[in-house]
Scaffold this motif. Structure first.
Motif, PDB file in Angstrom:
ATOM      1  N   GLN A 149      -1.423  -5.068  -4.951  1.00 37.92           N
ATOM      2  CA  GLN A 149      -1.832  -6.303  -4.288  1.00 37.92           C
ATOM      3  C   GLN A 149      -2.801  -7.048  -5.183  1.00 37.92           C
ATOM      4  N   GLY A 150      -2.420  -8.263  -5.564  1.00 35.49           N
ATOM      5  CA  GLY A 150      -3.269  -9.087  -6.412  1.00 35.49           C
ATOM      6  C   GLY A 150      -4.376  -9.715  -5.599  1.00 35.49           C
ATOM      7  N   LEU A 151      -5.619  -9.364  -5.906  1.00 36.61           N
ATOM      8  CA  LEU A 151      -6.769  -9.920  -5.205  1.00 36.61           C
ATOM      9  C   LEU A 151      -7.622 -10.781  -6.118  1.00 36.61           C
ATOM     10  N   SER A 152      -7.594 -10.497  -7.416  1.00 36.75           N
ATOM     11  CA  SER A 152      -8.279 -11.329  -8.409  1.00 36.75           C
ATOM     12  C   SER A 152      -7.332 -11.545  -9.579  1.00 36.75           C
TER      13      SER A 152
ATOM     14  N   ASN B  75       0.812  -1.219   0.000  1.00 35.74           N
ATOM     15  CA  ASN B  75       0.000   0.000   0.000  1.00 35.74           C
ATOM     16  C   ASN B  75       0.847   1.272   0.000  1.00 35.74           C
ATOM     17  N   ASP B  76       2.038   1.188   0.605  1.00 37.54           N
ATOM     18  CA  ASP B  76       2.920   2.355   0.676  1.00 37.54           C
ATOM     19  C   ASP B  76       3.723   2.568  -0.607  1.00 37.54           C
TER      20      ASP B  76
ATOM     21  N   THR C 111       3.751  -4.254 -10.708  1.00 36.68           N
ATOM     22  CA  THR C 111       3.867  -5.703 -10.519  1.00 36.68           C
ATOM     23  C   THR C 111       2.826  -6.145  -9.502  1.00 36.68           C
ATOM     24  N   ALA C 112       1.975  -7.080  -9.887  1.00 33.82           N
ATOM     25  CA  ALA C 112       0.960  -7.610  -8.977  1.00 33.82           C
ATOM     26  C   ALA C 112       1.568  -8.708  -8.114  1.00 33.82           C
ATOM     27  N   VAL C 113       1.342  -8.625  -6.806  1.00 36.58           N
ATOM     28  CA  VAL C 113       1.835  -9.654  -5.891  1.00 36.58           C
ATOM     29  C   VAL C 113       0.650 -10.331  -5.221  1.00 36.58           C
ATOM     30  N   TYR C 114       0.658 -11.657  -5.267  1.00 31.25           N
ATOM     31  CA  TYR C 114      -0.424 -12.469  -4.709  1.00 31.25           C
ATOM     32  C   TYR C 114       0.092 -13.139  -3.437  1.00 31.25           C
TER      33      TYR C 114
END
Length: 395
Positions: free
Chosen positions: A108-111, A100-101, A124-127
């Motif tokens: 943040q990968g949520l879907s 978030n920072d 870059t999406a991180v799951y």
């Protein structure tokens, strides 16, 4: 219908779904049509201290282990690293804050859809993933829960903070699953998924959390493939028919994961990739090729299981395997004394030097091209298969 016919029908259906997903506007082919760069997704790495590493890795997305651990001495004297609730709830909140920072670098990968969004925005999406369901072992349930149930309080809490991939266990068994290194002195116990484990699979399916059978016993992995109504993955592993070690997966496990529509990620730990005294990039390509032959091209994925930059001790030693592998010898010998499969002789290496590098994805891409893999297969191996599964499960 026979079990064999049923499995074949399931595999045919899942292959049809995978083929149909190629037409989905969120699938990598549409993105690739707009970009010269191939989609790169890694099956397992970590948040780096220096976020410049994220951009340098060229990754569009990756499964990100945010676990924290407690070292637990087993009854047989070996050490297990358990991901406790207390350690992991703190670590996931810390990881959530880091993401978030840093919104210009990370997302943040949520879907599954977030991969395409992150790629378009050059993030870059991180799951978030936890390597072991020990963190929810204290949860209670009544065996008849629904999606709105008050049971699985810890699991729900992790999900609210962004947990999207959960590994059932790490090396040794727990309340839910058997571990790859469970042993009674006769080279393995191969424990099944437990009754509580069956309930956990149902809870994860209901919450659209991707199930990871890395470090599980073969029987647990096979049981999970049957129990899950969604694709499952082994985020990081290797092929036992190449290296006969308890931490490597038999062909039937790879095939079962593929039959769910899942992905098998091949990692970078070279002592589980080849028995040759000097590991090379060709050994890694051979692992990918074997997974493709066993499970099909839609089952192959890349995984790291080291920091984005690489195995740091080896990097400090300029990838001197002869020196760097010594840090693993004490652990290896402790398992040899318990007669665990594949630990009879000390390993000679721990990394493939060419891949212990932050630019490993490009190097694998080039090696696959050299091995005459067609472009569409490279699309799948380097990111398309991971994206497809994340699209299917994380809705």
């Amino acid at each position: 219908m026979t079990i064999s016919a049923c499995n074949q029908s399931r595999r045919t259906l899942l292959k049809g779904i995978a083929a149909a997903s190629l037409l989905c506007p969120l699938y990598s082919s549409s993105v690739l049509a707009q970009s010269k760069k191939r989609l790169y997704i890694d099956g397992l790495s970590f948040l780096p201290e220096n976020l410049d590493d994220v951009r340098a890795s060229k990754l569009d997305a990756y499964i990100c282990d945010i676990s924290d651990i407690e070292a637990i001495t087993q009854a047989d004297g070996t050490t297990n690293y358990k991901r406790s609730y207390k350690a992991c709830i703190a670590s996931i909140k810390k990881a959530e804050k880091i993401v978030n920072d840093n919104p210009t670098i990370l997302m943040q990968g949520l879907s599954g859809r977030d991969i395409a969004i992150a790629r378009e925005e050059q993030h870059t999406a991180v799951y978030f993933q936890i390597q072991g369901a020990d963190c929810v072992e204290d949860d209670s349930f009544d065996g008849n829960e629904g999606e709105n149930s008050e049971h699985w309080q810890h699991l729900n809490e992790f999900h609210q903070h962004g947990l999207r991939v959960l590994q059932l266990t790490h090396h040794y068994g727990n309340r839910f699953a058997g571990g790859a290194l469970d042993n009674d002195g006769t080279q393995g116990l191969n424990k099944p998924l437990t009754t509580d484990g069956q309930q956990l699979i149902s809870a994860l399916n209901q919450r659209n959390i991707l199930i990871d059978v890395s470090h599980s016993s073969p029987q647990t992995a096979l049981d999970t493939a049957k129990a899950s109504t969604m694709p499952i993955v082994q985020s990081h592993g290797a092929v036992r028919s190449i290296v006969n070690n308890a931490r490597c997966s038999p062909d039937e496990v790879i095939r079962a994961i593929a039959d769910t529509g899942g992905v098998f990620g091949v990692f970078m730990m070279s002592f589980w990739l080849t028995n040759e005294p000097v590991p090379t990039l060709d050994d890694y390509i051979r692992q990918l090729d074997r997974v493709a032959r066993i499970g099909g091209v839609n089952a192959v994925g890349i995984a790291n299981d080291y920091p984005l930059r690489g195995q740091e001790n080896l990097l400090a030693l300029d990838n001197n395997n002869a020196e760097g592998v010594k840090q693993y010898h004490a652990w290896w010998q402790s398992l040899a004394e318990k007669n665990v499969l594949g630990f009879e002789s000390l390993p000679q290496h721990v990394v493939i030097p060419e891949l212990n590098n932050i630019d490993r994805m490009s190097r694998i891409d080039d090696a696959l091209a050299k091995a005459r893999y067609k472009s569409s297969d490279r699309d799948r191996f380097l990111g398309g298969n991971w994206q497809r599964v994340l699209n299917q499960v994380l809705v």
